[in-house]
Design a protein around this motif. Sequence first.
Motif, PDB file in Angstrom:
ATOM      1  N   ALA A   1     -12.548  14.787  45.214  1.00 34.29           N
ATOM      2  CA  ALA A   1     -13.261  14.614  46.492  1.00 34.29           C
ATOM      3  C   ALA A   1     -12.532  15.363  47.603  1.00 34.29           C
ATOM      4  CB  ALA A   1     -13.387  13.127  46.833  1.00 34.29           C
ATOM      5  N   LEU A   2     -11.216  15.281  47.600  1.00 38.01           N
ATOM      6  CA  LEU A   2     -10.404  16.009  48.576  1.00 38.01           C
ATOM      7  C   LEU A   2     -10.609  17.517  48.429  1.00 38.01           C
ATOM      8  CD1 LEU A   2      -8.173  15.874  50.771  1.00 38.01           C
ATOM      9  CD2 LEU A   2      -6.508  15.999  48.909  1.00 38.01           C
ATOM     10  N   ALA A   3     -10.707  17.979  47.207  1.00 38.21           N
ATOM     11  CA  ALA A   3     -10.915  19.412  46.965  1.00 38.21           C
ATOM     12  C   ALA A   3     -12.257  19.877  47.514  1.00 38.21           C
ATOM     13  CB  ALA A   3     -10.814  19.710  45.467  1.00 38.21           C
ATOM     14  N   VAL A   4     -13.301  19.118  47.246  1.00 41.25           N
ATOM     15  CA  VAL A   4     -14.632  19.489  47.754  1.00 41.25           C
ATOM     16  C   VAL A   4     -14.628  19.452  49.281  1.00 41.25           C
ATOM     17  CG1 VAL A   4     -17.075  18.833  47.836  1.00 41.25           C
ATOM     18  CG2 VAL A   4     -15.822  18.731  45.656  1.00 41.25           C
ATOM     19  N   ALA A   5     -14.099  18.382  49.845  1.00 44.65           N
ATOM     20  CA  ALA A   5     -14.067  18.249  51.310  1.00 44.65           C
ATOM     21  C   ALA A   5     -13.224  19.357  51.946  1.00 44.65           C
ATOM     22  CB  ALA A   5     -13.514  16.875  51.695  1.00 44.65           C
ATOM     23  N   GLY A   6     -12.088  19.676  51.355  1.00 47.20           N
ATOM     24  CA  GLY A   6     -11.226  20.730  51.907  1.00 47.20           C
ATOM     25  C   GLY A   6     -11.869  22.100  51.844  1.00 47.20           C
TER      26      GLY A   6
ATOM     27  N   MET B   1      -8.912  27.685  50.134  1.00 45.76           N
ATOM     28  CA  MET B   1      -8.300  28.168  48.894  1.00 45.76           C
ATOM     29  C   MET B   1      -7.337  27.122  48.317  1.00 45.76           C
ATOM     30  SD  MET B   1      -9.652  31.122  48.206  1.00 45.76           S
ATOM     31  CE  MET B   1      -8.552  32.132  47.236  1.00 45.76           C
ATOM     32  N   ALA B   2      -6.621  26.424  49.179  1.00 43.26           N
ATOM     33  CA  ALA B   2      -5.724  25.363  48.705  1.00 43.26           C
ATOM     34  C   ALA B   2      -6.526  24.225  48.082  1.00 43.26           C
ATOM     35  CB  ALA B   2      -4.864  24.845  49.856  1.00 43.26           C
ATOM     36  N   ALA B   3      -7.650  23.901  48.681  1.00 47.08           N
ATOM     37  CA  ALA B   3      -8.484  22.826  48.147  1.00 47.08           C
ATOM     38  C   ALA B   3      -8.949  23.147  46.731  1.00 47.08           C
ATOM     39  CB  ALA B   3      -9.687  22.593  49.062  1.00 47.08           C
TER      40      ALA B   3
ATOM     41  N   PRO C   1       0.142  33.577  53.946  1.00 47.70           N
ATOM     42  CA  PRO C   1       0.014  32.114  54.035  1.00 47.70           C
ATOM     43  C   PRO C   1      -1.137  31.559  53.196  1.00 47.70           C
ATOM     44  CG  PRO C   1       0.301  33.060  56.225  1.00 47.70           C
ATOM     45  CD  PRO C   1       0.109  34.203  55.280  1.00 47.70           C
ATOM     46  N   VAL C   2      -2.206  32.319  53.062  1.00 48.61           N
ATOM     47  CA  VAL C   2      -3.330  31.865  52.236  1.00 48.61           C
ATOM     48  C   VAL C   2      -2.879  31.765  50.781  1.00 48.61           C
ATOM     49  CG1 VAL C   2      -5.671  32.375  51.438  1.00 48.61           C
ATOM     50  CG2 VAL C   2      -5.029  32.860  53.812  1.00 48.61           C
ATOM     51  N   HIS C   3      -2.189  32.795  50.315  1.00 48.09           N
ATOM     52  CA  HIS C   3      -1.691  32.774  48.934  1.00 48.09           C
ATOM     53  C   HIS C   3      -0.650  31.676  48.726  1.00 48.09           C
ATOM     54  CE1 HIS C   3      -3.863  36.267  47.587  1.00 48.09           C
ATOM     55  NE2 HIS C   3      -3.411  36.987  48.603  1.00 48.09           N
ATOM     56  N   LEU C   4       0.208  31.472  49.704  1.00 46.68           N
ATOM     57  CA  LEU C   4       1.216  30.405  49.591  1.00 46.68           C
ATOM     58  C   LEU C   4       0.560  29.021  49.578  1.00 46.68           C
ATOM     59  CD1 LEU C   4       4.069  31.750  51.897  1.00 46.68           C
ATOM     60  CD2 LEU C   4       4.049  31.643  49.387  1.00 46.68           C
ATOM     61  N   ALA C   5      -0.462  28.836  50.398  1.00 47.07           N
ATOM     62  CA  ALA C   5      -1.173  27.545  50.411  1.00 47.07           C
ATOM     63  C   ALA C   5      -1.838  27.307  49.065  1.00 47.07           C
ATOM     64  CB  ALA C   5      -2.209  27.528  51.534  1.00 47.07           C
ATOM     65  N   ARG C   6      -2.438  28.338  48.534  1.00 52.66           N
ATOM     66  CA  ARG C   6      -3.104  28.219  47.229  1.00 52.66           C
ATOM     67  C   ARG C   6      -2.086  27.907  46.133  1.00 52.66           C
ATOM     68  NH1 ARG C   6      -6.465  33.076  44.233  1.00 52.66           N
ATOM     69  NH2 ARG C   6      -7.102  31.846  42.448  1.00 52.66           N
TER      70      ARG C   6
ATOM     71  N   GLY D   1       0.992  26.603  46.490  1.00 59.81           N
ATOM     72  CA  GLY D   1       1.578  25.284  46.721  1.00 59.81           C
ATOM     73  C   GLY D   1       0.642  24.164  46.316  1.00 59.81           C
ATOM     74  N   ALA D   2      -0.625  24.319  46.618  1.00 62.47           N
ATOM     75  CA  ALA D   2      -1.600  23.289  46.254  1.00 62.47           C
ATOM     76  C   ALA D   2      -1.711  23.157  44.744  1.00 62.47           C
ATOM     77  CB  ALA D   2      -2.953  23.615  46.859  1.00 62.47           C
ATOM     78  N   GLY D   3      -1.703  24.274  44.045  1.00 60.63           N
ATOM     79  CA  GLY D   3      -1.745  24.221  42.584  1.00 60.63           C
ATOM     80  C   GLY D   3      -0.531  23.505  42.020  1.00 60.63           C
ATOM     81  N   LEU D   4       0.609  23.724  42.657  1.00 61.71           N
ATOM     82  CA  LEU D   4       1.841  23.096  42.175  1.00 61.71           C
ATOM     83  C   LEU D   4       1.868  21.584  42.403  1.00 61.71           C
ATOM     84  CD1 LEU D   4       4.479  25.751  43.291  1.00 61.71           C
ATOM     85  CD2 LEU D   4       3.763  25.219  40.951  1.00 61.71           C
ATOM     86  N   ILE D   5       1.221  21.116  43.462  1.00 63.41           N
ATOM     87  CA  ILE D   5       1.240  19.668  43.734  1.00 63.41           C
ATOM     88  C   ILE D   5       0.046  18.937  43.137  1.00 63.41           C
ATOM     89  CG2 ILE D   5       2.574  19.982  45.861  1.00 63.41           C
ATOM     90  CD1 ILE D   5      -0.111  19.187  47.328  1.00 63.41           C
ATOM     91  N   SER D   6      -0.866  19.658  42.515  1.00 63.45           N
ATOM     92  CA  SER D   6      -2.081  19.048  41.979  1.00 63.45           C
ATOM     93  C   SER D   6      -1.791  17.873  41.060  1.00 63.45           C
ATOM     94  CB  SER D   6      -2.913  20.093  41.238  1.00 63.45           C
ATOM     95  OG  SER D   6      -4.031  19.492  40.625  1.00 63.45           O
ATOM     96  N   GLY D   7      -0.879  18.044  40.133  1.00 60.46           N
ATOM     97  CA  GLY D   7      -0.564  16.974  39.186  1.00 60.46           C
ATOM     98  C   GLY D   7      -0.012  15.738  39.874  1.00 60.46           C
ATOM     99  N   ARG D   8       0.916  15.951  40.791  1.00 62.05           N
ATOM    100  CA  ARG D   8       1.508  14.818  41.506  1.00 62.05           C
ATOM    101  C   ARG D   8       0.460  14.102  42.355  1.00 62.05           C
ATOM    102  NH1 ARG D   8       6.444  18.093  43.735  1.00 62.05           N
ATOM    103  NH2 ARG D   8       6.963  18.963  41.722  1.00 62.05           N
TER     104      ARG D   8
END
Length: 167
Positions: free
Chosen positions: A64-69, A93-95, A38-43, A45-52
């Motif tokens: 800011a969301l990345a730092v806070a997360g 890791m997703a952040a 799940p950690v790898h999947l979260a990471r 998935g987060a990379g994939l949605i970064s642009g959107r």
Amino acid sequence: MLLQVSLSGVFPAFFLLSQPFLDGHGVPLAIFGVLAIPVHLARTGAGLISGRLTRRIGLPSTLALAVAGAVAGLMCLATIDHVGAFAGLAVAMAAVAIAMPAIGAYVNERTESHVRATVLSVAPMGTSLMMGAMSVAAGTVAAQSLRLSFGVMALAIALFAGMNYLA
């Protein structure tokens, strides 16, 4: 680039401290890899949605969301003494994964092509240095207290990434 390097200080929490964390909570060794999925999947998935996400809320809000997360995920591990706190690693890791493509795109758009490779090469070098320094610090503190180590990492990320974000 310095923000990206600062955020990479999260990596030793997963790569160095996740196994002692799981072992300390009585998780059988055979399940360690399963819980890392799940950690790898979260990471991923987060990379994939970064642009959107960056297009929707803007680069400053994404960063800011990345730092806070990253800080919140590590603080979860520092404050909650339960195996469920392992979810904090997925958050942290997703952040970081949300920020990396956004920062790369930002630099790519604003750097002339003849110096782009040089500028972008700073991040991997800085990441290696950050991971080395953070690994030493995290391991040294973890020898005394694993939860304190996660807390120190959260504080370091908040300080360094926060300052770079504000800059």
